[in-house]
Design a protein around this motif. Structure first.
Motif, PDB file in Angstrom:
ATOM      1  N   GLN A   8      -1.283   1.749  -5.133  1.00 29.60           N
ATOM      2  CA  GLN A   8      -0.442   1.852  -4.051  1.00 29.60           C
ATOM      3  C   GLN A   8      -0.874   1.679  -2.913  1.00 29.60           C
ATOM      4  O   GLN A   8      -0.093   1.208  -1.994  1.00 29.60           O
ATOM      5  CB  GLN A   8       0.100   3.637  -4.361  1.00 29.60           C
ATOM      6  CG  GLN A   8       0.881   3.623  -5.469  1.00 29.60           C
ATOM      7  CD  GLN A   8       0.936   5.323  -5.620  1.00 29.60           C
ATOM      8  OE1 GLN A   8       0.226   6.068  -5.301  1.00 29.60           O
ATOM      9  NE2 GLN A   8       2.289   5.777  -6.299  1.00 29.60           N
ATOM     10  N   LYS A  10      -3.162  -0.490  -1.949  1.00 28.51           N
ATOM     11  CA  LYS A  10      -3.157  -2.185  -1.951  1.00 28.51           C
ATOM     12  C   LYS A  10      -1.675  -2.786  -1.762  1.00 28.51           C
ATOM     13  O   LYS A  10      -1.567  -3.486  -0.781  1.00 28.51           O
ATOM     14  CB  LYS A  10      -3.593  -2.776  -3.264  1.00 28.51           C
ATOM     15  CG  LYS A  10      -5.209  -2.582  -3.517  1.00 28.51           C
ATOM     16  CD  LYS A  10      -5.428  -3.136  -4.799  1.00 28.51           C
ATOM     17  CE  LYS A  10      -6.999  -2.700  -5.131  1.00 28.51           C
ATOM     18  NZ  LYS A  10      -7.361  -3.117  -6.489  1.00 28.51           N
ATOM     19  N   THR A  11      -0.785  -2.005  -2.301  1.00 28.20           N
ATOM     20  CA  THR A  11       0.540  -2.577  -2.079  1.00 28.20           C
ATOM     21  C   THR A  11       1.090  -2.165  -0.708  1.00 28.20           C
ATOM     22  O   THR A  11       1.709  -3.086  -0.051  1.00 28.20           O
ATOM     23  CB  THR A  11       1.611  -1.819  -2.884  1.00 28.20           C
ATOM     24  OG1 THR A  11       1.025  -2.120  -4.468  1.00 28.20           O
ATOM     25  CG2 THR A  11       3.030  -2.296  -2.749  1.00 28.20           C
ATOM     26  N   LEU A  12       0.773  -1.110  -0.313  1.00 25.34           N
ATOM     27  CA  LEU A  12       1.037  -0.654   1.115  1.00 25.34           C
ATOM     28  C   LEU A  12       0.376  -1.705   2.252  1.00 25.34           C
ATOM     29  O   LEU A  12       1.031  -1.975   2.978  1.00 25.34           O
ATOM     30  CB  LEU A  12       0.671   0.768   1.400  1.00 25.34           C
ATOM     31  CG  LEU A  12       1.621   1.819   0.780  1.00 25.34           C
ATOM     32  CD1 LEU A  12       1.038   3.272   0.871  1.00 25.34           C
ATOM     33  CD2 LEU A  12       3.115   1.832   1.102  1.00 25.34           C
ATOM     34  N   VAL A  14      -0.662  -4.709   1.677  1.00 26.62           N
ATOM     35  CA  VAL A  14      -0.073  -6.067   1.576  1.00 26.62           C
ATOM     36  C   VAL A  14       1.341  -6.041   2.262  1.00 26.62           C
ATOM     37  O   VAL A  14       1.635  -7.101   2.949  1.00 26.62           O
ATOM     38  CB  VAL A  14       0.037  -6.422   0.005  1.00 26.62           C
ATOM     39  CG1 VAL A  14       0.975  -7.685   0.029  1.00 26.62           C
ATOM     40  CG2 VAL A  14      -1.363  -6.697  -0.414  1.00 26.62           C
ATOM     41  N   GLU A  15       2.017  -4.990   2.157  1.00 27.34           N
ATOM     42  CA  GLU A  15       3.469  -4.833   2.775  1.00 27.34           C
ATOM     43  C   GLU A  15       3.222  -4.741   4.097  1.00 27.34           C
ATOM     44  O   GLU A  15       4.258  -4.563   4.941  1.00 27.34           O
ATOM     45  CB  GLU A  15       4.212  -3.921   2.066  1.00 27.34           C
ATOM     46  CG  GLU A  15       4.485  -4.167   0.713  1.00 27.34           C
ATOM     47  CD  GLU A  15       5.389  -2.891   0.144  1.00 27.34           C
ATOM     48  OE1 GLU A  15       5.253  -1.807   0.615  1.00 27.34           O
ATOM     49  OE2 GLU A  15       5.624  -3.109  -1.116  1.00 27.34           O
ATOM     50  N   GLY A  16       2.189  -4.460   4.783  1.00 31.57           N
ATOM     51  CA  GLY A  16       1.971  -4.269   6.081  1.00 31.57           C
ATOM     52  C   GLY A  16       2.522  -2.844   6.609  1.00 31.57           C
ATOM     53  O   GLY A  16       2.588  -2.660   7.601  1.00 31.57           O
ATOM     54  N   ARG A  17       2.539  -1.815   5.404  1.00 34.48           N
ATOM     55  CA  ARG A  17       2.951  -0.676   6.046  1.00 34.48           C
ATOM     56  C   ARG A  17       1.666   0.337   6.484  1.00 34.48           C
ATOM     57  O   ARG A  17       2.024   1.611   7.032  1.00 34.48           O
ATOM     58  CB  ARG A  17       3.683   0.052   4.914  1.00 34.48           C
ATOM     59  CG  ARG A  17       4.992  -0.810   4.585  1.00 34.48           C
ATOM     60  CD  ARG A  17       5.788  -0.385   3.394  1.00 34.48           C
ATOM     61  NE  ARG A  17       5.982   1.321   3.631  1.00 34.48           N
ATOM     62  CZ  ARG A  17       6.577   1.812   2.430  1.00 34.48           C
ATOM     63  NH1 ARG A  17       6.531   1.289   1.416  1.00 34.48           N
ATOM     64  NH2 ARG A  17       6.747   3.150   2.617  1.00 34.48           N
ATOM     65  N   THR A  19      -1.221  -0.012   8.880  1.00 36.17           N
ATOM     66  CA  THR A  19      -1.845  -0.769  10.089  1.00 36.17           C
ATOM     67  C   THR A  19      -2.950  -0.242  10.824  1.00 36.17           C
ATOM     68  O   THR A  19      -3.291  -0.890  11.826  1.00 36.17           O
ATOM     69  CB  THR A  19      -0.844  -0.880  11.007  1.00 36.17           C
ATOM     70  OG1 THR A  19      -0.338   0.219  11.601  1.00 36.17           O
ATOM     71  CG2 THR A  19       0.579  -1.791  10.540  1.00 36.17           C
TER      72      THR A  19
END
Length: 135
Positions: A8, A10-12, A14-17, A19
């Motif tokens: 989760q 890693k996904t966050l 990659v999504e730029g969520r 920062t």
């Protein structure tokens, strides 16, 4: 936000969520306060990216205090060891104080620690938050 697992996170990322990143004093202690270690220098890679490295002022103060204590202890150990070596070899010159001045660059443990810490903050682009103002 609830605690996320590695996938989760890693996904966050990659999504730029996510920062920003922050660490606790324990990470610095774990790395034995070696600010030039690969792990601690990895934060410098974030400096030119749209990703922030932030520390609470409390953590910054704790790390600096730990570095000052470690530097002071190192200087005391050096002082004792140099004294013993000079005595054992009946060495007259250079004197212990001259050797210690060379080792320390004439700086106190506090001065040397502060100088190194300030350089680390600058090199990594770290933002030290005044957490007491934010509470």
């Amino acid at each position: 936000m609830p605690i996320a697992n590695d996938e989760q996170l890693k996904t966050l990322l990659v999504e730029g969520r996510i920062t920003a990143i922050s660490v606790d004093t324990s990470i610095f202690d774990q790395k034995r306060l070696q600010l030039n270690s690969a792990t601690m220098q990895a934060f410098a890679g974030l400096k030119d990216r749209p990703f922030s490295f932030v520390l609470s002022g409390t953590v910054a103060k704790e790390v600096l205090a730990h570095r000052e204590k470690a530097a002071g202890e190192a200087l005391q150990s050096a002082q004792k060891a140099i004294g013993q070596a000079l005595f054992s070899f009946e060495t007259k010159t250079p004197e212990r104080d001259a050797l210690l001045a060379q080792i320390s660059g004439g700086r106190t443990a506090k001065e040397a620690s502060r100088e190194r810490w300030d350089k680390y903050i600058k090199d990594t682009g770290c933002e030290v938050l005044t957490d007491t103002d934010l509470v």
